[in-house]
Design an enzyme around this catalytic site. Structure first.
Site, PDB file in Angstrom:
ATOM      1  NE  ARG A  20       3.541  -2.519  -3.285  1.00 45.71           N
ATOM      2  CZ  ARG A  20       2.527  -1.673  -3.403  1.00 45.71           C
ATOM      3  NH1 ARG A  20       1.732  -1.724  -4.440  1.00 45.71           N
ATOM      4  NH2 ARG A  20       2.273  -0.774  -2.476  1.00 45.71           N
ATOM      5  CG  ASN A  38       1.991  -5.251  -1.653  1.00 51.98           C
ATOM      6  OD1 ASN A  38       3.147  -5.637  -1.701  1.00 51.98           O
ATOM      7  ND2 ASN A  38       1.638  -4.130  -1.056  1.00 51.98           N
TER       8      ASN A  38
END
Length: 93
Positions: A20, A38
């Protein structure tokens, strides 16, 4: 050039490897807007939008991601462009 948007599902070993953070840094460096998060199933989901060349470049780079990631595949779908001003990390869904 008009902006385009792609919804991405990134599958493989992509959680716990800074994917990320890598996504935010890479998208911002390419001038893209959108978000990344996520998923509970172990995948990473993202919306990337901007110049078509930059979006395509991002998707190519995302095949590798950060050094510890092992991307199995990326599922990309065309979606409408949203009114976003930055690229951010969202909570897990």
């Amino acid at each position: 050039m008009p902006a385009i948007a792609r919804h991405l599902m990134i599958l493989g070993r992509v959680q716990g490897v800074f994917y990320r953070n890598w996504t935010v840094e890479t998208a911002r460096s390419l001038g893209l807007t959108g978000w990344v998060r996520n998923r509970m199933d172990g995948s990473v989901e993202a919306l990337v939008q901007g110049n078509a060349d930059a979006v395509a470049r991002f998707i190519t780079l995302a095949q590798d991601g950060p050094p510890a990631a092992k991307v199995a595949r990326i599922e990309a779908m065309d979606v409408p462009v949203e009114a976003l001003n930055s690229f951010e990390k969202k909570p897990t869904a």
